[in-house]
Structure formats: structure tokens, C-alpha cells
Design an enzyme around this catalytic site. Structure first.
Site, mmCIF file in Angstrom:
data_model
loop_
_atom_site.group_PDB
_atom_site.id
_atom_site.type_symbol
_atom_site.label_atom_id
_atom_site.label_comp_id
_atom_site.label_asym_id
_atom_site.label_seq_id
_atom_site.Cartn_x
_atom_site.Cartn_y
_atom_site.Cartn_z
ATOM 1 N N PRO A 76 0.824 -1.219 0.000
ATOM 2 C CG PRO A 76 -0.855 -1.578 1.579
ATOM 3 C CD PRO A 76 0.458 -2.129 1.100
ATOM 4 C CB CYS A 77 1.383 3.860 -2.454
ATOM 5 S SG CYS A 77 -0.209 4.329 -3.197
ATOM 6 C CD GLN A 78 -3.561 3.330 -0.127
ATOM 7 O OE1 GLN A 78 -2.603 2.614 0.142
ATOM 8 N NE2 GLN A 78 -4.580 2.912 -0.857
#
Length: 315
Positions: A76-78
Site C-alpha cells: 500500500p502506498c497510502q
């Protein structure tokens, strides 16, 4: 050539599988994991056949997993993205990244690829570096920031690629791929046909497009194929000539010039390197989100052409 054993985490629509298909490499997918039901639906609709499916890898016992030849994860890049929480290691989703490293440690794949945005803070980088160091001398690990626009796709998408090779399996050195000449959006997509039904524009989107046009000059925007993201906030305008700004889960790209419309789902998929992708199982907005969350097929192909021979797999 033996069948390549592949495993993916944070799999999304399984870009690595599409890359292997592009390369005509026979594979067996040991497992797939993603928390989004729509991602799995698209994967299965496009011929995905993982032996095991996981929805939450934080609840998985990695010590009971088989050993793959190739492991790939798009964590996940969030936590790190400028469009996400920007809480970095304080974001709970950061634990997924650490879980992926734990999976590598437990399963000992011959090689691995982990992809993420290139905007981690120093603390997050230090934690990840320390975690990788716990793999000891078993792996040769290298990393580089690769931009999708440098590998045959006209999309401005810079991503960090971390590549690891088990030293006991290495038969030749690995090198990140050289950049390719830029590709024109006009030449890459068959926009001249323009036989699609344009997606509707909200008043907000129209306002973003108008601001982007004023940023480069309305006359230029109306004449040349500028692309802007009309799904972004008006404080974060992104407009590029003959190249698409980075696709994200909120992207709603709009092209000016003689086109004056939003890009279609199929065109966005092509900008990620998906030459044939069935998205009929999910709504339009979900399809764009899955495409924006995906890795770029052509970049992975370029990496695999050096990585797989490094562990004795001919491409």
C-alpha cells in the site's frame, strides 16, 4: 524450462502475471492476496488461477506458505503518497510492508520485487532497511526509482523498485533496465478513432480542466494534446503535454487538443501496459481505481528480463 513458481501479495489485478504472459513464460501461481474484492474479481475474470487466495495477509501465517521462485508485492502506498495519509510508519498500513518482508524471510523465494512510491520519510526508510537487513547475507538487495514513461508507456509514474536475489541461486548479475526513448501519447493510443462514449463531466471536473487549461494557456490546451487529471484537487493540478500524469485510484484523465474528452478505461489500462484487460466485472470508477493502483506491465517486463536470467530462468 521448468514452470516458474510465482506468488503475489497486495496483488491488485496481478500486473506481474500479465508481464509473464507478455513474455510467454509458463508459471504456476502459488498464492494471491488482496483486501479488495473488486481486485480479485478482475483477476479471476482475466484468467487468474492462484492456488490459494488470501484477503488479509496480516492474519496469515507466512511460515506455512510454500517457496516461490518469484515473489512480487505492491505494498500500500497510502502511508507515503502525497495523495494519501502521509503518516508514513505511523499509518497502520505500513505493517503490510513489514509483513511482506516477513513473508520473504519465511518463504525464501529465489528472487523478489517490491514496488511502492518513492516518497517514504527517513524514519520509514530506516525501519524498512533494518528489516531487510535481518535477511542477513542470504540476499543481494538493490533498489532504484523507475518511471513508467521511460519504458514505453507515456505516463509520468515514478516508483521505487526493490529487487532481491538469493545469493545461492544467483547465476549472473542483475542490472536495472536502461531507459527507453519517450513514446508519444498520440502515437501510442488510437485516439483519432474516438469511437467511444465520453464519460460525463461534473461541474467540479470542468473547473479543474479549466484551471489546467489556464495554467498552460487556453489556446495551447485547445490545440495540443495536454492531459490533466480532472479527478485531482484544484490545489494539486497536474497537466502534461503528450504524456499522462501519474494514474492513481482517483484519476480521471482528460485530454485537450482535438480530443476534448476524458480518457476511456481501456486507454488508461493501456497506459499501464495492459493490452487486453477485461474490466466488465466492476463499475467504471472501480476499474479506474484498480488501474491506478496497479503496477506498470512494461516496467515489470523490463525488470524481469534481467532478474529472471540472474536466477537461471531464460526469457
Amino acid at each position: 524450462m521448468p514452470t516458474l513458481k510465482v506468488a503475489t501479495d497486495c496483488s491488485g489485478i496481478d500486473t506481474i502475471i500479465h508481464a509473464l504472459n507478455e513474455m510467454n513464460i509458463e508459471y504456476q501461481q502459488l498464492w494471491y492476496s488482496d483486501i479488495l474484492p473488486n481486485a480479485l474479481a478482475v483477476t479471476l475474470a482475466n484468467g487468474g488461477m492462484p492456488e490459494y487466495i488470501f484477503t488479509d495477509i496480516l492474519k496469515r501465517d507466512e511460515t506455512r506458505l510454500p517457496t516461490p521462485d518469484l515473489y512480487c508485492a505492491g505494498c500500500p502506498c497510502q502511508p507515503f503518497s502525497s495523495a494519501g495519509s502521509r503518516k508514513h510508519s505511523e499509518d497502520g498500513r505500513f505493517n503490510v510492508f513489514l509483513k511482506c518482508i516477513a513473508t520473504i524471510e519465511a518463504c525464501q523465494p529465489k528472487c523478489f520485487i517490491i514496488e511502492n512510491v518513492a516518497t517514504m520519510d527517513n524514519k520509514s526508510t530506516a525501519i524498512i532497511t533494518a528489516r531487510f537487513s535481518q535477511l542477513g547475507s542470504a540476499y543481494c538487495i538493490t533498489q532504484s526509482v523507475l518511471n513508467t514513461r521511460d519504458y514505453g508507456l507515456p505516463q509520468n509514474r515514478a516508483r521505487l523498485y526493490i529487487v532481491g536475489i538469493k545469493r545461492s541461486e544467483m547465476v549472473q548479475p542483475f542490472h536495472f533496465p536502461e531507459k527507453m526513448p519517450p513514446v508519444s501519447l498520440r502515437r501510442f493510443l488510437n485516439l483519432d478513432t474516438n469511437n467511444c462514449v465520453p464519460q460525463p463531466m461534473t461541474a467540479y471536473m470542468q473547473g479543474v480542466v479549466a484551471r489546467c487549461a489556464s495554467k498552460v494557456g487556453a489556446e495551447n490546451f485547445d490545440r495540443d494534446p495536454y492531459v490533466c487529471n480532472c479527478g485531482s484537487s484544484q490545489s494539486r493540478l497536474s497537466v502534461m503535454l503528450d504524456t499522462c500524469p501519474c494514474l492513481t485510484r482517483r484519476s480521471r484523465p482528460y485530454i485537450g487538443g482535438k480530443y476534448q474528452r476524458r480518457l476511456t478505461t481501456e486507454e488508461c489500462a493501456q497506459l499501464q501496459g495492459f493490452t487486453s484487460l477485461d474490466l466488465s466485472s466492476v463499475p467504471y470508477s472501480s476499474a479506474l481505481a484498480l488501474i491506478g493502483n496497479a503496477q506498470s506491465v512494461d516496467v515489470l517486463v523490463a525488470v524481469l528480463k534481467s532478474l529472471l536470467p540472474a536466477v537461471g530462468v531464460q526469457t
